[in-house]
Write a protein that holds these residues in place. Structure first.
Motif, PDB file in Angstrom:
ATOM      1  N   LYS A  64       0.757  -1.193  -0.187  1.00  0.00           N
ATOM      2  CA  LYS A  64       0.043   0.070  -0.059  1.00  0.00           C
ATOM      3  C   LYS A  64       1.010   1.143  -0.045  1.00  0.00           C
ATOM      4  O   LYS A  64       2.019   1.395   0.602  1.00  0.00           O
ATOM      5  CB  LYS A  64      -0.782   0.320   1.285  1.00  0.00           C
ATOM      6  CG  LYS A  64      -2.010   1.221   1.443  1.00  0.00           C
ATOM      7  CD  LYS A  64      -2.339   1.169   2.783  1.00  0.00           C
ATOM      8  CE  LYS A  64      -3.524   0.222   2.838  1.00  0.00           C
ATOM      9  NZ  LYS A  64      -4.563   0.501   3.869  1.00  0.00           N
ATOM     10  N   TYR A  65       0.312   2.301  -0.814  1.00  0.00           N
ATOM     11  CA  TYR A  65       1.392   3.396  -0.859  1.00  0.00           C
ATOM     12  C   TYR A  65       0.084   4.633  -0.673  1.00  0.00           C
ATOM     13  O   TYR A  65      -1.006   4.557  -1.147  1.00  0.00           O
ATOM     14  CB  TYR A  65       1.969   3.566  -2.100  1.00  0.00           C
ATOM     15  CG  TYR A  65       3.056   2.653  -2.554  1.00  0.00           C
ATOM     16  CD1 TYR A  65       4.105   2.996  -2.394  1.00  0.00           C
ATOM     17  CD2 TYR A  65       2.568   1.361  -3.039  1.00  0.00           C
ATOM     18  CE1 TYR A  65       5.130   1.869  -2.631  1.00  0.00           C
ATOM     19  CE2 TYR A  65       3.577   0.383  -3.387  1.00  0.00           C
ATOM     20  CZ  TYR A  65       5.003   0.661  -3.027  1.00  0.00           C
ATOM     21  OH  TYR A  65       5.928  -0.094  -3.359  1.00  0.00           O
TER      22      TYR A  65
ATOM     23  N   THR B 244       3.211  15.391  -5.605  1.00  0.00           N
ATOM     24  CA  THR B 244       4.100  16.199  -4.607  1.00  0.00           C
ATOM     25  C   THR B 244       4.713  15.096  -3.233  1.00  0.00           C
ATOM     26  O   THR B 244       5.569  15.414  -2.953  1.00  0.00           O
ATOM     27  CB  THR B 244       3.470  17.430  -3.804  1.00  0.00           C
ATOM     28  OG1 THR B 244       2.407  17.049  -3.263  1.00  0.00           O
ATOM     29  CG2 THR B 244       3.131  18.293  -4.949  1.00  0.00           C
ATOM     30  N   PHE B 245       3.967  14.059  -3.262  1.00  0.00           N
ATOM     31  CA  PHE B 245       4.603  13.126  -2.171  1.00  0.00           C
ATOM     32  C   PHE B 245       4.112  11.538  -2.499  1.00  0.00           C
ATOM     33  O   PHE B 245       3.046  11.453  -2.997  1.00  0.00           O
ATOM     34  CB  PHE B 245       4.050  13.674  -0.919  1.00  0.00           C
ATOM     35  CG  PHE B 245       4.453  12.539   0.137  1.00  0.00           C
ATOM     36  CD1 PHE B 245       5.474  12.780   0.936  1.00  0.00           C
ATOM     37  CD2 PHE B 245       3.578  11.669   0.830  1.00  0.00           C
ATOM     38  CE1 PHE B 245       6.170  11.962   2.064  1.00  0.00           C
ATOM     39  CE2 PHE B 245       4.022  10.646   1.847  1.00  0.00           C
ATOM     40  CZ  PHE B 245       5.180  11.010   2.210  1.00  0.00           C
ATOM     41  N   VAL B 246       5.117  10.846  -2.290  1.00  0.00           N
ATOM     42  CA  VAL B 246       4.836   9.149  -2.540  1.00  0.00           C
ATOM     43  C   VAL B 246       5.582   8.500  -1.393  1.00  0.00           C
ATOM     44  O   VAL B 246       6.729   8.714  -1.125  1.00  0.00           O
ATOM     45  CB  VAL B 246       5.264   8.803  -3.700  1.00  0.00           C
ATOM     46  CG1 VAL B 246       5.304   7.224  -3.888  1.00  0.00           C
ATOM     47  CG2 VAL B 246       5.102   9.444  -5.071  1.00  0.00           C
ATOM     48  N   SER B 247       4.822   7.678  -0.700  1.00  0.00           N
ATOM     49  CA  SER B 247       5.578   7.060   0.714  1.00  0.00           C
ATOM     50  C   SER B 247       6.083   5.742   0.165  1.00  0.00           C
ATOM     51  O   SER B 247       6.061   5.466  -1.151  1.00  0.00           O
ATOM     52  CB  SER B 247       4.275   6.648   1.581  1.00  0.00           C
ATOM     53  OG  SER B 247       3.465   5.577   0.931  1.00  0.00           O
TER      54      SER B 247
ATOM     55  N   SER C 107       3.361   7.091   9.677  1.00  0.00           N
ATOM     56  CA  SER C 107       4.715   6.661   9.683  1.00  0.00           C
ATOM     57  C   SER C 107       5.555   7.055   8.192  1.00  0.00           C
ATOM     58  O   SER C 107       6.529   6.833   8.144  1.00  0.00           O
ATOM     59  CB  SER C 107       4.777   5.113   9.853  1.00  0.00           C
ATOM     60  OG  SER C 107       3.895   4.656   8.621  1.00  0.00           O
ATOM     61  N   CYS C 108       4.811   7.604   7.471  1.00  0.00           N
ATOM     62  CA  CYS C 108       5.403   7.942   5.947  1.00  0.00           C
ATOM     63  C   CYS C 108       6.011   9.235   5.915  1.00  0.00           C
ATOM     64  O   CYS C 108       6.768   9.546   5.107  1.00  0.00           O
ATOM     65  CB  CYS C 108       4.222   7.893   5.007  1.00  0.00           C
ATOM     66  SG  CYS C 108       2.974   9.339   4.993  1.00  0.00           S
TER      67      CYS C 108
ATOM     68  N   GLN D  57       8.026   5.985  -7.452  1.00  0.00           N
ATOM     69  CA  GLN D  57       8.435   7.170  -7.401  1.00  0.00           C
ATOM     70  C   GLN D  57       8.737   7.786  -8.793  1.00  0.00           C
ATOM     71  O   GLN D  57       8.470   8.869  -9.160  1.00  0.00           O
ATOM     72  CB  GLN D  57       9.353   7.281  -6.197  1.00  0.00           C
ATOM     73  CG  GLN D  57       8.956   7.183  -4.954  1.00  0.00           C
ATOM     74  CD  GLN D  57       9.646   8.073  -3.728  1.00  0.00           C
ATOM     75  OE1 GLN D  57      10.138   8.971  -3.976  1.00  0.00           O
ATOM     76  NE2 GLN D  57       9.503   7.375  -2.683  1.00  0.00           N
ATOM     77  N   VAL D  58       9.566   6.902  -9.464  1.00  0.00           N
ATOM     78  CA  VAL D  58      10.055   7.438 -10.825  1.00  0.00           C
ATOM     79  C   VAL D  58       8.995   7.475 -11.714  1.00  0.00           C
ATOM     80  O   VAL D  58       8.838   8.305 -12.369  1.00  0.00           O
ATOM     81  CB  VAL D  58      10.859   6.366 -11.322  1.00  0.00           C
ATOM     82  CG1 VAL D  58      11.175   6.345 -12.864  1.00  0.00           C
ATOM     83  CG2 VAL D  58      12.500   6.299 -10.553  1.00  0.00           C
TER      84      VAL D  58
END
Length: 513
Positions: free
Chosen positions: A363-364, A375-378, A393-394, A497-498
C-alpha cells in the motif's frame, strides 16, 4: 631470327610453325620499367634483342591501351612452359584464345570499362575466330621486322578508338543497356523503401526524434523534447563504453519500455539483442539512477506561495489554503514475501507482532497538489496496515504548515494527526454528507462537492500514473521487492516514485487557469 622468351622458366622460342608472338620491350620508360618489374629478374636489364612471348598476356597479345590488363604482362607460372605448341590442334588453340578474350573482357568490366553489347560480342567472336585461323598460317618472323610499324599502327588505332583486332575497345561501347538501367533504378527504389521501413520499426534515436506517437507509446512521455531532456539529465550518470552492447540511449529506452509496457525481461532481451541478465541489470541500475537524479527534481513539496499562485479557480474560492490532496493505492505481489511489519511502519503499530508476516500486496499513500502534480509518495507498506498508521509513519505530516488544508476521502481517519500539526483535514466525499452530518460544515461540504470532486481528482491522477506505466498495475515480481542495502529502499518503491516523477513531466490532470 630466332628469339627466346626472357621470362625465367619460360622456354618458348620462335620456331617455324609456332603460333606464339614475341614482343620487344616498350620504348616508353614508365611502361618499360613496369614490364621489367613484371619479369622479376633481379639485376637484369633488357637489350635490343630481348623479347617477351604472348603467353604472358591474358588475351594472348599486348595492348597499348593503358586501361587494359594486357598493357603490362601479368601471366606468369612457376612451371616451365612448353617449348613448342605446334602439335596442339586448331580447336584447342581457338578455345584457349576465346577463353583468354572472355577473361580480358571480364576484367575490363570489373575495372569500370563497361561491357560489350550482344551484337558487338558476336562480331568480336567471329573476328577473333578469323584472326586465330589466320595467325596459324602466318609466319611470325615477319613480326619482328614490322614491330615498329605495328607499334605505330597500334598507337594510331588507340587514338581512333580501334583495337588491333579491328574491334572498338570496350570503353567506347555503351556500358549500360536499357534493361540494366531499369533494374538498377528498381533496386535503388527498393533499397530506399527497405531503409524507410527498417527505420520505422527500429529502436534507434533517429527513429524517435520526429515521431511523437512512437515516443508516447514506448516511454509515456509527451514528445521527444521531454524525452531528450530526461536523457540529458541522466546520461552523465549512465555507464557506457565503446564495447557496451547497449548505448546510453538504449539503456534508458529499455528501462522506460519496461515501466511503460510492463514487458518481460525475455521480450526486451529479444528486442535489443542482449541476454536476459543484462536486461535485469540495466533496469535495476537505470531505475536507481532515476530515483537519485530525477525524483528529487520533479517530485517535491511546493512552497505555499507556489501553491496559491497556481491554485485552480474551482478551489480558489472554497479552499485557498489547500496544500495537498491525499489518497492510497495498492499493488499486488507476484509472490508473497516475508516483511517485518514494525520495520515497515517505523514501530508505530505496537499491537502488531514483531515476527515477519507474509505480505501479498503493498500500500502506498500519494499526495497530489491541487494542480494535479504528485508532490509526495510514501514507501510501500503491507496492505493490511491502516491508513492512519501509514500516514503517521510515512513522513507526510512533517511537510504540513500551520493553516494548511488537507483534502481526503471519508475513510481517512487522520483528523487528529493533521490537527496536531495545526493544519485542518477536510473530507470531500458525498458519502460523508449522507452519513448524517449537519450544520455549517454539512453545507460547506455540499457546496464544495458541487464545484469540484476532489476525491475523483486525486483518483484520476493515480489512474493516469498507472495507465502511463503499466508496471504499476501488474503483479510485482519478487526481485523488485528486495531492499537495496545502499538506499534502504526496494526497487519497486523506486519504480513507483520514478513513475510519478515521469508523470509530472506530462500534462497535468487538472489544467491550470
Amino acid at each position: 631470327m630466332v628469339h627466346t622468351c626472357v621470362v625465367a622458366g619460360c622456354r618458348n622460342r620462335r620456331t617455324p610453325g609456332t603460333t606464339l608472338s614475341f614482343y620487344r620491350f616498350p620504348r616508353d620508360p614508365a611502361r618499360k620499367q613496369r614490364w621489367i618489374a613484371a619479369v622479376n629478374r633481379e639485376g637484369w636489364v633488357p637489350n635490343e634483342g630481348s623479347r617477351l612471348c604472348s603467353t604472358h598476356f591474358i588475351s594472348g597479345k599486348q595492348v597499348k591501351n593503358p586501361r587494359s590488363p594486357d598493357y603490362v604482362p601479368s601471366v606468369f607460372t612457376s612451371a616451365p612452359m612448353s617449348p613448342n605448341i605446334k602439335g596442339a590442334s586448331v580447336c584447342e588453340l581457338y578455345d584457349k584464345q576465346e577463353a583468354q578474350v572472355e577473361a580480358a573482357n571480364a576484367l575490363l568490366f570489373l575495372q569500370g570499362q563497361g561491357r560489350l553489347l550482344e551484337d558487338h560480342g558476336q562480331i568480336q567472336s567471329q573476328e577473333e575466330q578469323e584472326s586465330v585461323f589466320s595467325s596459324l598460317s602466318s609466319c611470325d618472323e615477319e613480326e619482328d621486322d614490322n614491330d615498329d610499324e605495328e607499334d605505330n599502327k597500334e598507337e594510331e588505332n588507340s587514338l581512333t578508338g580501334i583495337s588491333p583486332g579491328g574491334v572498338k575497345p570496350v570503353k567506347n561501347i555503351s556500358t549500360k543497356s536499357p534493361d540494366y538501367e531499369t533494374s538498377l533504378e528498381a533496386l535503388k527504389k527498393e533499397n530506399v523503401e527497405l531503409r524507410e521501413s527498417l527505420e520505422k520499426i527500429s529502436l534507434t534515436e533517429a527513429s524517435f526524434r520526429n515521431n511523437p506517437e512512437k515516443v508516447r507509446f514506448y516511454t509515456g512521455l509527451p514528445n521527444y523534447f521531454v524525452f531528450e531532456t530526461v536523457m540529458l539529465l541522466l546520461v552523465p550518470h549512465i555507464k557506457g563504453d565503446k564495447n557496451a552492447k547497449l548505448s546510453k540511449f538504449q539503456q534508458l529506452l529499455l528501462t522506460l519500455m519496461r515501466l511503460r509496457l510492463d514487458l518481460k525481461n525475455q521480450d526486451l532481451a529479444y528486442r535489443f539483442g542482449v541476454k536476459v541478465a543484462m536486461v535485469t541489470r540495466t533496469v535495476h541500475r537505470i531505475i536507481s539512477i532515476m530515483f537519485v537524479t530525477l525524483v528529487p527534481t520533479t517530485v517535491f513539496w511546493p512552497s505555499r506561495v507556489e501553491l496559491r499562485k497556481n491554485l485552480p479557480a474551482s478551489l480558489r474560492s472554497t479552499y485557498p489554503d489547500c496544500a495537498v490532496i491525499i489518497d492510497c493505492f495498492k499493488v499486488s505481489l507476484e509472490k508473497a514475501v516475508g516483511v517485518d511489519v514494525n520495520q515497515q511502519v517505523a514501530s508505530t503499530i505496537p499491537t502488531q507482532s514483531t515476527q515477519s508476516a507474509m505480505v501479498d500486496e503493498l500500500k502506498y499513500v500519494i499526495g497530489v497538489a491541487p494542480q494535479g502534480v504528485v508532490t509526495f509518495v510514501s514507501r510501500g507498506t503491507p496492505g493490511h496496515v491502516s491508513d492512519k498508521n501509514l500516514v503517521e509513519s510515512c513522513g507526510l505530516l512533517c511537510k504540513l504548515l500551520p493553516g494548511d488544508i488537507v483534502l481526503a476521502e471519508y475513510d481517512f481517519d487522520i483528523g487528529d494527526l493533521v490537527g496536531a500539526c495545526k493544519a485542518e483535514l477536510k473530507i470531500t466525499s458525498r458519502n460523508y454528507i449522507e452519513s448524517g452530518q449537519d450544520g455549517e460544515d454539512s453545507l460547506l461540504f455540499s457546496t464544495f462537492s458541487d464545484k469540484v470532486d476532489v476525491h475523483r481528482h486525486v483518483g484520476r491522477v493515480i489512474e493516469m500514473v498507472k495507465r502511463r506505466y503499466s508496471m504499476l498495475t501488474g503483479l510485482v515480481e519478487s526481485p523488485f521487492t528486495v531492499i537495496d542495502s545502499t538506499t534502504n529502499v526496494s526497487t519497486f518503491d523506486k519504480i513507483v516514485q520514478v513513475a510519478c516523477a515521469l508523470n509530472n513531466l506530462c500534462i497535468s490532470a487538472t489544467p491550470l487557469e
